[in-house]
Design an enzyme around this catalytic site. Structure first.
Site, PDB file in Angstrom:
ATOM      1  N   PRO A  22       0.826  -1.205   0.000  1.00 12.15           N
ATOM      2  CA  PRO A  22       0.000   0.000   0.000  1.00 12.15           C
ATOM      3  C   PRO A  22       0.866   1.264   0.000  1.00 12.15           C
ATOM      4  O   PRO A  22       2.051   1.188   0.322  1.00 12.15           O
ATOM      5  CB  PRO A  22      -0.793  -0.100   1.303  1.00 12.15           C
ATOM      6  CG  PRO A  22      -0.476  -1.413   1.900  1.00 12.15           C
ATOM      7  CD  PRO A  22       0.701  -1.982   1.220  1.00 12.15           C
ATOM      8  N   PRO A  23       0.302   2.394  -0.362  1.00  9.19           N
ATOM      9  CA  PRO A  23       1.070   3.643  -0.379  1.00  9.19           C
ATOM     10  C   PRO A  23       1.599   3.993   1.007  1.00  9.19           C
ATOM     11  O   PRO A  23       0.933   3.718   2.003  1.00  9.19           O
ATOM     12  CB  PRO A  23       0.042   4.696  -0.820  1.00  9.19           C
ATOM     13  CG  PRO A  23      -1.112   3.942  -1.357  1.00  9.19           C
ATOM     14  CD  PRO A  23      -1.094   2.586  -0.767  1.00  9.19           C
ATOM     15  N   GLY A  24       2.774   4.573   1.029  1.00 10.00           N
ATOM     16  CA  GLY A  24       3.311   5.104   2.285  1.00 10.00           C
ATOM     17  C   GLY A  24       3.892   4.070   3.221  1.00 10.00           C
ATOM     18  O   GLY A  24       4.069   4.332   4.397  1.00 10.00           O
ATOM     19  N   THR A  25       4.212   2.877   2.716  1.00 15.25           N
ATOM     20  CA  THR A  25       4.776   1.863   3.605  1.00 15.25           C
ATOM     21  C   THR A  25       6.293   1.825   3.537  1.00 15.25           C
ATOM     22  O   THR A  25       6.906   0.968   4.159  1.00 15.25           O
ATOM     23  CB  THR A  25       4.223   0.470   3.261  1.00 15.25           C
ATOM     24  OG1 THR A  25       4.241   0.318   1.843  1.00 15.25           O
ATOM     25  CG2 THR A  25       2.814   0.312   3.763  1.00 15.25           C
ATOM     26  N   THR A  56       9.857   3.420  -1.392  1.00 19.88           N
ATOM     27  CA  THR A  56      10.900   4.310  -1.890  1.00 19.88           C
ATOM     28  C   THR A  56      12.080   4.337  -0.930  1.00 19.88           C
ATOM     29  O   THR A  56      13.247   4.275  -1.333  1.00 19.88           O
ATOM     30  CB  THR A  56      10.338   5.733  -2.051  1.00 19.88           C
ATOM     31  OG1 THR A  56       9.112   5.649  -2.751  1.00 19.88           O
ATOM     32  CG2 THR A  56      11.297   6.619  -2.792  1.00 19.88           C
ATOM     33  N   HIS A  93     -25.492   7.918  20.856  1.00 18.15           N
ATOM     34  CA  HIS A  93     -25.026   7.122  19.720  1.00 18.15           C
ATOM     35  C   HIS A  93     -23.656   6.503  20.034  1.00 18.15           C
ATOM     36  O   HIS A  93     -23.455   5.306  19.897  1.00 18.15           O
ATOM     37  CB  HIS A  93     -24.946   8.023  18.480  1.00 18.15           C
ATOM     38  CG  HIS A  93     -24.454   7.350  17.244  1.00 18.15           C
ATOM     39  ND1 HIS A  93     -25.272   7.040  16.196  1.00 18.15           N
ATOM     40  CD2 HIS A  93     -23.211   6.932  16.888  1.00 18.15           C
ATOM     41  CE1 HIS A  93     -24.565   6.454  15.252  1.00 18.15           C
ATOM     42  NE2 HIS A  93     -23.295   6.381  15.652  1.00 18.15           N
ATOM     43  N   GLU A  94     -22.749   7.351  20.499  1.00 20.64           N
ATOM     44  CA  GLU A  94     -21.390   6.857  20.754  1.00 20.64           C
ATOM     45  C   GLU A  94     -21.375   5.875  21.914  1.00 20.64           C
ATOM     46  O   GLU A  94     -20.685   4.851  21.860  1.00 20.64           O
ATOM     47  CB  GLU A  94     -20.434   8.023  21.028  1.00 20.64           C
ATOM     48  CG  GLU A  94     -20.229   8.985  19.856  1.00 20.64           C
ATOM     49  CD  GLU A  94     -19.812   8.282  18.578  1.00 20.64           C
ATOM     50  OE1 GLU A  94     -19.159   7.233  18.656  1.00 20.64           O
ATOM     51  OE2 GLU A  94     -20.164   8.776  17.483  1.00 20.64           O
ATOM     52  N   HIS A 119     -22.429   2.467  20.736  1.00 18.59           N
ATOM     53  CA  HIS A 119     -21.328   1.670  20.175  1.00 18.59           C
ATOM     54  C   HIS A 119     -20.503   1.037  21.287  1.00 18.59           C
ATOM     55  O   HIS A 119     -20.245  -0.163  21.295  1.00 18.59           O
ATOM     56  CB  HIS A 119     -20.369   2.558  19.372  1.00 18.59           C
ATOM     57  CG  HIS A 119     -20.874   2.966  18.032  1.00 18.59           C
ATOM     58  ND1 HIS A 119     -21.315   2.067  17.099  1.00 18.59           N
ATOM     59  CD2 HIS A 119     -20.984   4.188  17.445  1.00 18.59           C
ATOM     60  CE1 HIS A 119     -21.683   2.721  16.005  1.00 18.59           C
ATOM     61  NE2 HIS A 119     -21.493   4.007  16.192  1.00 18.59           N
ATOM     62  N   ASP A 140     -21.386   4.000   9.778  1.00 25.25           N
ATOM     63  CA  ASP A 140     -21.529   2.693  10.438  1.00 25.25           C
ATOM     64  C   ASP A 140     -22.211   1.708   9.498  1.00 25.25           C
ATOM     65  O   ASP A 140     -21.815   0.546   9.403  1.00 25.25           O
ATOM     66  CB  ASP A 140     -22.395   2.830  11.691  1.00 25.25           C
ATOM     67  CG  ASP A 140     -21.831   3.834  12.665  1.00 25.25           C
ATOM     68  OD1 ASP A 140     -20.620   4.067  12.618  1.00 25.25           O
ATOM     69  OD2 ASP A 140     -22.614   4.391  13.459  1.00 25.25           O
TER      70      ASP A 140
HETATM   71  P1  ADP Z   1       6.004   4.466  -0.583  1.00 29.87           P
HETATM   72  O1  ADP Z   1       7.102   4.598  -1.562  1.00 29.87           O
HETATM   73  O2  ADP Z   1       5.778   3.060  -0.111  1.00 29.87           O
HETATM   74  O3  ADP Z   1       4.716   5.113  -0.972  1.00 29.87           O
HETATM   75  P2  ADP Z   1       7.733   6.090   0.983  1.00 29.87           P
HETATM   76  O4  ADP Z   1       8.939   5.240   1.008  1.00 29.87           O
HETATM   77  O5  ADP Z   1       7.742   7.250   0.055  1.00 29.87           O
HETATM   78  O6  ADP Z   1       6.437   5.212   0.743  1.00 29.87           O
HETATM   79  O7  ADP Z   1       7.462   6.578   2.463  1.00 29.87           O
HETATM   80  C1  ADP Z   1       6.940   7.833   2.758  1.00 29.87           C
HETATM   81  C2  ADP Z   1       7.413   8.296   4.116  1.00 29.87           C
HETATM   82  O8  ADP Z   1       6.830   7.501   5.124  1.00 29.87           O
HETATM   83  C3  ADP Z   1       8.891   8.145   4.293  1.00 29.87           C
HETATM   84  O9  ADP Z   1       9.554   9.289   3.886  1.00 29.87           O
HETATM   85  C4  ADP Z   1       9.036   7.914   5.787  1.00 29.87           C
HETATM   86  O10 ADP Z   1       9.117   9.146   6.467  1.00 29.87           O
HETATM   87  C5  ADP Z   1       7.750   7.248   6.178  1.00 29.87           C
HETATM   88  N1  ADP Z   1       7.885   5.793   6.310  1.00 29.87           N
HETATM   89  C6  ADP Z   1       7.175   4.870   5.615  1.00 29.87           C
HETATM   90  N2  ADP Z   1       7.510   3.628   5.987  1.00 29.87           N
HETATM   91  C7  ADP Z   1       8.459   3.732   6.935  1.00 29.87           C
HETATM   92  C8  ADP Z   1       9.201   2.792   7.709  1.00 29.87           C
HETATM   93  N3  ADP Z   1       9.019   1.478   7.584  1.00 29.87           N
HETATM   94  N4  ADP Z   1      10.091   3.276   8.603  1.00 29.87           N
HETATM   95  C9  ADP Z   1      10.271   4.594   8.748  1.00 29.87           C
HETATM   96  N5  ADP Z   1       9.609   5.541   8.044  1.00 29.87           N
HETATM   97  C10 ADP Z   1       8.700   5.127   7.144  1.00 29.87           C
HETATM   98 ZN    ZN Z   2     -21.604   5.529  14.791  1.00 28.86          ZN
END
Ligand code: ADP
Ligand code: ZN
Length: 609
Positions: free
Chosen positions: A206-209, A212, A426-427, A430, A503
């Site tokens: 997934p994105p942001g993992t 890169t 409501h809360e 839950h 929900d």
């Molecule tokens: P992707 O390429 O998977 O979309 P990136 O490598 O660009 O994600 O990560 C974006 C930012 O998220 C990084 O610059 C870092 O700050 C943070 N990040 C993501 N995964 C990690 C990780 N496993 N450890 C430390 N920082 C992370």
């Molecule tokens: Zn709710």
């Protein structure tokens, strides 16, 4: 190898536009600008005005006379053979003189009218041409077929000194990549045995993992150059440009070997070629070029290609076959320990209180990616600065978790007392349903402060540990918990509001998945009625069953949710007292913690004993 077709047309097109502009300017705009507000009069009028002493200043030129009356208005008239003029002007008292016209030297005027436009024209053309070339990044000159100098873009990038230690969690991915690092350090060790490295590795997740980051870390660890380009950069306006970029990239990489080539978002060029609707020529050419390049070099020449994508299922099979991107490295969302480690890595950059408990924060952020966790730490630091403190506290981080999940607090949202009360019930609905079912996770926090995301309040549930398996009963209880909010509204106010839409959506998704994918309904057994199409981006599904079956599925979903909803309503009716007390407490306090919640709940137990 120069199959780049010179796209002459666009360039000539630009020249044409410039030419047109120049012509239009000369024809219409310039005369308008030069038009002056001087009035032309005949010579007789001039003579009469002089005689009447109305003229203040006179300028006699060779062919015309310009003069100004006493009110400052300017006139001109053509000069006449008039020998007495000087005498009469003198008598009238007007100031006058004769101007020897300063004509430009013919050379200067020739330069201005003839040469300057040409220079401007050429300069503009050059500028446009350069821009075009830098966009295209092409190696060969476009217009002049090889005459121009190579101005290939350099793709080499700094790795910003990123090492494996900067990437927290993701141990499996790091392990796979460590082999590459070892190979780049000592390729002989591998070639001696006759082992060859995979040419291409595909990082999927997934994105942001941190995909890169991992790629940069491989380059950083092995101390080799890092070439980076995003898949979308290959797809160009002109057919053939992308392919020439690929060629360029690999040429440079081979020169700098050993090195890492990183192609981000490879799905932008690597999509399956289905040939429908005529296909996308540019993308296909680029992909073909990439495949050719990958086949074209020897796997032991030290160029390692890493690519990242979050839609691996859309990639062309030709790209993932052995000899190309044949090794797939999953980079998944971090688990509890991973999240804690990532938080700690990023906390190195901030000044935090020594007693901050990152484990608690990690527990609150189930499902967050590394990028989101980095963001949470930063939001916490910003919050500390905002409130004028020098260090980041636990409260800062907890609040920033909520900011990242639900947006900022709406400070001045005006809600009527009745609305607040409905949200509170409501809360609590839950939370109470969750707490009454033994299998549900404890509640961390309940709040009725509206957030910018549109949430009017929410109940934050926290899992003690990451769960990898969920039983049918647990899923049913989850659905019951999701319906608990609406159930409380019904029990207390005997009416329903729009507050439960989210929900309802979630409950439906869960129920549907149970029936169509988890094999949790008696009638269908272990038959998949749906398949996930993009696992890492929201997880859309496609149905794969007949229309009749779809109808049955829909009915089953409705039944399942109804059953859980009834269960929740009954539960709340039986525990009406607890519901009332908790909701009142929440209305008063706006935010209560899980401990406060459990304390009130437990006080009932003691009373009953
Ligand atoms: P992707 O390429 O998977 O979309 P990136 O490598 O660009 O994600 O990560 C974006 C930012 O998220 C990084 O610059 C870092 O700050 C943070 N990040 C993501 N995964 C990690 C990780 N496993 N450890 C430390 N920082 C992370
Ligand atoms: Zn709710």
């Amino acid at each position: 190898m120069k199959e780049v077709k010179p796209p002459k047309k666009p360039l000539l097109f630009y020249y044409g536009i410039v030419l047109l502009c120049v012509v239009l300017f000369n024809a219409f705009i310039a005369p308008m600008l030069m038009d002056d507000p001087v009035k032309e009069v005949d010579y007789g009028t001039f003579m009469r005005m002089v005689d009447n002493k109305e003229v203040d200043k006179v300028q006699v030129n060779t062919n015309e006379i310009t003069f100004m009356d006493k009110e400052g208005k300017v006139y001109y008239t053509s000069a006449m053979e008039d020998p007495d003029l000087t005498q009469r002007l003198y008598e009238s008292g007007a100031a006058f003189d004769r101007v020897i016209e300063k004509t430009m030297s013919p050379l200067v005027s020739y330069l201005i009218t003839g040469v300057l436009p040409i220079i401007l024209f050429v300069a503009l053309g050059q500028y446009l041409y350069k821009r075009l070339m830098s966009q295209a990044g092409g190696k060969d000159s476009l217009m002049f077929g090889g005459m121009g100098k190579s101005n290939a873009k350099v793709y080499i990038q700094s790795t910003e000194g990123i090492h494996f230690s900067d990437v927290a969690g993701e141990d499996e991915a790091k392990e796979s990549l460590a082999e590459i690092v070892d190979y780049l350090h000592n390729p002989a060790k591998y070639s001696e045995v006759g082992a060859s490295m995979p040419k291409g590795l595909l990082l999927v997740g997934p994105p942001g993992t941190g995909k890169t980051m991992l790629a940069k870390a491989v380059a950083g660890e092995s101390n080799v150059p890092f070439f980076s380009i995003s898949g979308s950069e290959f797809v160009e306006m002109f057919v053939g440009m992308g392919a020439s970029k690929v060629r360029d990239l690999f040429e440079q990489a081979k020169e700098k070997a050993p090195c890492i080539v990183f192609i981000d978002e490879i799905d932008a060029i690597g999509k399956k070629r289905d040939g429908q609707f005529g296909g996308n020529d540019e993308r296909e050419q680029t992909l073909n070029q990439l495949l050719t390049e990958m086949d074209g070099f020897d796997s032991n020449n030290g160029v390692i290609i890493l690519a990242a994508t979050n839609r691996p299922e859309s990639l062309d099979p030709a790209l993932t076959r052995p000899g190309r991107f044949d090794r797939r490295i999953p980079v998944e969302l971090p688990d509890l320990n991973g999240r804690e480690a990532i938080l700690k890595v990023h906390a190195r950059k901030i000044k935090a209180d020594p007693d901050v408990d990152y484990h608690v924060i990690a527990r609150m952020t189930s499902g967050a990616s590394g990028a989101e966790l980095a963001n949470i730490i930063n939001e916490g630091a910003l919050r500390a600065v905002r409130s004028g403190r020098k260090t980041v506290s636990q409260a800062d981080l907890e609040e920033s978790v909520e900011v990242v999940i639900a947006g900022y607090q709406k400070k001045n949202a005006v809600m009527s007392d009745r609305e607040r009360s409905i949200v509170a019930y409501h809360e609590i609905g839950h939370a109470l349903v969750a707490a009454l079912q033994s299998h549900s996770a404890p509640v961390q926090k309940i709040t009725i402060i509206p957030r910018t995301s549109g949430a009017l309040g929410y109940t934050m549930q926290v899992e003690e540990n990451d769960k990898y398996l969920l039983s049918k009963e647990e899923l049913e209880n989850k659905i019951a918990t999701l319906t608990g909010g609406r159930a409380a509204e019904e029990v207390v106010f005997n009416e329903v509001t729009t507050g439960a839409s989210n929900d309802i959506e979630q409950a439906t998704k869960l129920a549907r998945a149970m029936i169509t994918r988890y094999g949790m309904s008696e009638d269908f057994g272990m038959v998949a009625m749906e398949t996930i199409t993009n696992q890492y981006l929201g997880g859309d599904t496609t149905l794969s069953c007949s229309a009749e079956t779809q109808r049955v599925i829909d009915q089953k979903v409705v039944d399942m949710i109804k059953k859980q909803h009834e269960k929740a309503v009954n539960m709340l009716k039986e525990n009406r007292e607890k519901l009332e007390k908790l909701a009142q407490y929440l209305t008063e306090k706006e935010t209560i913690t899980g401990e406060e919640f459990m304390k009130i709940l437990d006080s009932f137990k003691e009373a009953a004993v």
